[in-house]
Design a protein around this motif. Sequence first.
Motif, PDB file in Angstrom:
ATOM      1  N   ARG A  44       0.848  -1.193   0.000  1.00  0.00           N
ATOM      2  CA  ARG A  44       0.000   0.000   0.000  1.00  0.00           C
ATOM      3  C   ARG A  44       0.881   1.238   0.000  1.00  0.00           C
ATOM      4  O   ARG A  44       1.665   1.462   0.930  1.00  0.00           O
ATOM      5  N   LYS A  45       0.827   2.018  -1.084  1.00  0.00           N
ATOM      6  CA  LYS A  45       1.626   3.235  -1.226  1.00  0.00           C
ATOM      7  C   LYS A  45       3.109   2.940  -1.008  1.00  0.00           C
ATOM      8  O   LYS A  45       3.815   3.671  -0.303  1.00  0.00           O
ATOM      9  N   GLY A  79      -0.782   1.893  -9.350  1.00  0.00           N
ATOM     10  CA  GLY A  79      -1.201   2.861  -8.350  1.00  0.00           C
ATOM     11  C   GLY A  79      -0.808   2.473  -6.940  1.00  0.00           C
ATOM     12  O   GLY A  79       0.197   1.794  -6.716  1.00  0.00           O
ATOM     13  N   ASP A  80      -1.654   2.884  -5.984  1.00  0.00           N
ATOM     14  CA  ASP A  80      -1.320   2.723  -4.567  1.00  0.00           C
ATOM     15  C   ASP A  80      -1.344   1.277  -4.085  1.00  0.00           C
ATOM     16  O   ASP A  80      -0.603   0.907  -3.175  1.00  0.00           O
ATOM     17  N   ASP A  81      -2.207   0.444  -4.654  1.00  0.00           N
ATOM     18  CA  ASP A  81      -2.423  -0.900  -4.121  1.00  0.00           C
ATOM     19  C   ASP A  81      -1.956  -1.952  -5.111  1.00  0.00           C
ATOM     20  O   ASP A  81      -2.450  -2.005  -6.248  1.00  0.00           O
TER      21      ASP A  81
END
Length: 282
Positions: A40-41, A88-90
Amino acid sequence: MATPTMIYNGKKVADDASSLLHNNRGFLMGDGFFESMRCRKGKILFEEDHWTRLWNSCALLELNMDTLPDKAALRNQIQDLIEINGFGDDVRVRLSVFRHSEGFYTPGENNAGYLLNIKSLPSFYGSVGDGLKGGIFTKQAKARGPYSNIKSLSSQLYVMAALYSRNNGFDESLILNTAGNFIEGTSTNLFLVYKDQLLTPPLSEGCVNGVFRKILIDLARNNNVPVVERFITASEITNATEIILSNVINGIKWIKTLEEKEYTHQMASYLGDCLVKELSQH
């Protein structure tokens, strides 16, 4: 669309470079294991738990970890892949570890090789959803023993159980051990709400030592939910009020129907809310 990139023994290669695997013991013998992680991120969730399981799996299979990246290097390689692939983030991270050696059943050496690749995930942990249609896979049982606790590259049992689910219209199927007890799903650890407590099989029953299994046990106990680790029989499945499934990628899910019985999801929803709340504080 550009071909995705993966890292094979520290080198960036195209994700379709299957020719690299033609003499690989992970492919030829299933000689190794894999670690599924959620990022995550750019941060690996439950990193220390994953690292502990990685170390324990290498020790069990007598693999030399010195040839694997350390924590900092692994973080950097994951971040590199996120940037290269434009995710992206995930993301879902899979670290496949295999014995990097020639030889037939007896290997020449025990150095560990690895393959690191990632896939984009649509979102962070959310609600527990509408519930799954469950089945029971009975064509083959799983043996108990220490090798049953790792996420082995030799996953034929789970593949066939997943095919059984798909062919019969189930979302997930439960797997039994050779004693006839229920131990897990095709890609999940198993929990029941039974007599006002959370019941889950101990590792001695042959279930995978899931990182999220530990997280969910700790989460329940920290929120005053009693947890009991013991074998699960058909009677407990029938008389449970909830069947909860978990893994680190999807979090907490629940079975709505199994063999014509319907189950509820109050505990699943409660623990799901506790999880999101706890992670939001970090």
